[in-house]
Design an enzyme around this catalytic site. Sequence first.
Site, PDB file in Angstrom:
ATOM      1  N   VAL A 300     -59.722 -31.553 -38.526  1.00 21.90           N
ATOM      2  CA  VAL A 300     -58.772 -30.730 -37.641  1.00 21.90           C
ATOM      3  C   VAL A 300     -58.508 -29.479 -38.181  1.00 21.90           C
ATOM      4  O   VAL A 300     -58.291 -28.322 -37.665  1.00 21.90           O
ATOM      5  CB  VAL A 300     -57.366 -31.612 -37.381  1.00 21.90           C
ATOM      6  N   TYR A 441     -51.750 -31.842 -32.821  1.00 26.52           N
ATOM      7  CA  TYR A 441     -52.325 -33.313 -32.727  1.00 26.52           C
ATOM      8  C   TYR A 441     -52.836 -33.692 -34.342  1.00 26.52           C
ATOM      9  O   TYR A 441     -52.642 -32.872 -35.141  1.00 26.52           O
ATOM     10  CB  TYR A 441     -53.255 -33.573 -31.680  1.00 26.52           C
ATOM     11  N   GLU A 442     -53.142 -34.966 -34.435  1.00 28.86           N
ATOM     12  CA  GLU A 442     -53.364 -35.803 -35.852  1.00 28.86           C
ATOM     13  C   GLU A 442     -52.125 -35.416 -36.927  1.00 28.86           C
ATOM     14  O   GLU A 442     -52.350 -35.314 -37.898  1.00 28.86           O
ATOM     15  CB  GLU A 442     -54.616 -34.998 -36.317  1.00 28.86           C
ATOM     16  N   GLY A 443     -50.750 -35.585 -36.088  1.00 28.37           N
ATOM     17  CA  GLY A 443     -49.718 -35.295 -37.095  1.00 28.37           C
ATOM     18  C   GLY A 443     -49.382 -33.938 -37.003  1.00 28.37           C
ATOM     19  O   GLY A 443     -50.138 -33.157 -37.441  1.00 28.37           O
ATOM     20  N   GLN A 448     -47.131 -33.127 -41.513  1.00 30.61           N
ATOM     21  CA  GLN A 448     -47.963 -32.801 -42.828  1.00 30.61           C
ATOM     22  C   GLN A 448     -47.228 -32.197 -43.849  1.00 30.61           C
ATOM     23  O   GLN A 448     -47.472 -32.908 -45.035  1.00 30.61           O
ATOM     24  CB  GLN A 448     -49.096 -31.956 -42.328  1.00 30.61           C
TER      25      GLN A 448
END
Length: 593
Positions: A300, A441-443, A448
Site C-alpha cells: 500500500v 485502507y489496510e489500517g 499505523q
Amino acid sequence: MADYRAPRDDMDFVLHDVFNVTADWQKSDMLADMMDQDTASAILDEAAKVAEQLIAPVSRQADEEGVTFNGGEVTTPAAYKENFRQLAEGGWVGVTANPDFGGMGLPKSLSAQYEEMLCSADVAFSLYPGLTSGAIMTLDLHASEDIKQTYLEKMVQGEWTGTMCLTEPHAGTDLGIIKTKAEPQGDDSYLISGTKIFITGGEHDLVDNIVHLVLAKLPDAPAGTKGISLFVVPKYLVNEDGSVGERNAVSCGSIEHKMGIHGSATCVMNFDAARGWMVGEPNRGLAAMFTMMNYERLGVGIQGLGTAERSYQNALEYAKDRIQGRGAKATRDMNAAADPLLVHGDIRRMLLTMKSLTEGGRAFSTWVGQQLDRAKYGESEEVKQRADAMVALLTPVAKAFLTDTGLESTIHGQQIFGGHGYVREWGQEQLIRDTRIAQIYEGTNGIQALDLLGRKVVGSNGQLLHPFVAEIREFIEQASSDVWSTQFNQLANAISDLERVTSQIIERAQSDENQVNSVAVEYLHLVGYIAYAYLWLRMALVAETKQDERPYLASKIKTARFYFARMLPRIASLISAIEDGSESLYLHDDEDF
C-alpha cells in the site's frame, strides 16, 4: 497527462549500487541459482514495457468509465479484461508466488520495483493482481495441501483472482467484534454467513472464479480477536477435476461510489451459508492474515510512491513546456515574451520536494523489501531475527509515510499545473483521488502510527528501535565524509533527538494514558524523515563514485543536499509537538469542541 516512463535507471541504482541486493541473493539457497543482476534487470525491463505500453495508456479512460453494477454483476472498464489477460499470460500475477505452483518467486526487493511501476501506471488496475498476490501468499503459508492444490495454480496463473474479506459494517479496525459465522458441517467444510464491506475485487468480470479469504467465528469461539478463524470461500465451487462448478452462496450486494480508484470494484459481499474451508488452525485466522500484512503494508505504501512518481513526471514536463511569467534576471530568456514555469523558485521548490520524497521513498521501499527478503531467505538465524525486528518497526512507517508523502507530492503536482491541475482532462486530479484511499485502507495511517509507537516502541520499552538506531549510527561512524560533514552532523543530531524523545514518551506513558495516542503520528513522521535522511546520504556517497560513468547521478547528489536543507528540518516541528505530549489536546472538555 505525460506518458509514463518507468524510472529504470534509478531502480537499478538503488537495487544494485546502494543496497547490493545481489549479494544477499547469492547467499540464499533458494535465490542463488535463479536470480542475478542481469536476470533482475531483464525482468524489470519487461515489467516497464507492461506498465508503460499496456496499463498506463488506458488509465485515464478507465477512471472515466469506472465500474458498473447490475443485478449482482460487476463490469470493469472496457480495457481491463484484455489487459488483465495479457498480464496473467506474462506471469505477472504470480511474480512473488512459490515456483512450485508456477510463480516467479521474486524477492520482495525486486518485486517492489514492479509494483511501483504498476501503481504509477494505474493504481485501480493494480489492485486486482495485488490482492490476488496477497491471497496467494496466505494460502501458500497456511492452507492445507488439498486447498493449495485446488486453488493456487489457477490463482498464480491469473485464471482466478483473490480477495481478503475482513471489514464488516459495524467492525472496521476492531475485528474482534465481527459477526460473520462459520458453522461446521461434519466433514471438512463450513457454512459461512455474514456481510463484508469494502471488499476490493469482490466481484468483477476479469476471470472465471474469485477466491475469497474470509474471517469468521466458529460457534464456540472465544471472544475478541482470539476467536477469529480464516476460511477460503470461492465464488464458484471447484469440481474434482479442477474446473469451475456450481455457484456458491456468495453474492455482491452493491458497489461503493468512491472518490477515486474508479476502475477498482469495491464491493459489499453477502455470504448466505456459503460453503468454505478453514485455512490454518481454528481461532488463529487473524494470525494467518497478519503473516502477509507486512508485505501488504509495504504494498500500500508503494501505491503512494507510484502515484507520486507519476505526478512528478507530469508536473516536470508541464513546468518545462508551460510558458508563463518572467523569471528573475538570472533565469530570464531576454529573447522571449515569457519563461517556462521551471525558472520560478516556488515551482522548483515543489518539484524538488516531490523529487526528494519520491526518490527517497524508492530507496526506503527497497530497503524495507530487502529486510523482508533477509527475514525470509537470510543465511543465518541471526540475520533473519535482526531483519524481522527491522520489518516489525519499519512496515507501519512504509505504509503511512509513503502514502502521506505520496499525497503531498500529488498535490504539489496539481499546484504546478494551476487551473489545469483541477480539471479532469489533464489527469492530475485523478492521482490525488487515487492516492487518498491509500492513507485509509489496510489500517488507517493513524492506526499505523499507534502500531509503531504503542505496540512496537513503547511496547518493547524501546528495544525494537535499537537495530534501526544502531544501523544508522554505524553508518555515521564508518562512512562519515568531510564533503558531507554538515549532513552527517544533521543525521547524528536527529538520531540523538529520536532517542531522547523516545525515552521521554516511554517515561510519560507510565503515568499518562493519552501520551502515545497523542503523539504517535508525529513520531512516525519523525522516524520517516530520519530514515530518508540516512538513505539520502547513502545514495549521495555512492553517486559521487559513479557520476563520471553515469552523469545523471549528479542530480542525485544535488537532490540529497536539497533534502537536508529543506526537508529534514521539518523534524523540528515534529519534535516540538511530541514534547507537548497530550497536554494541549486534552485541555478541551467535550462540550468545548
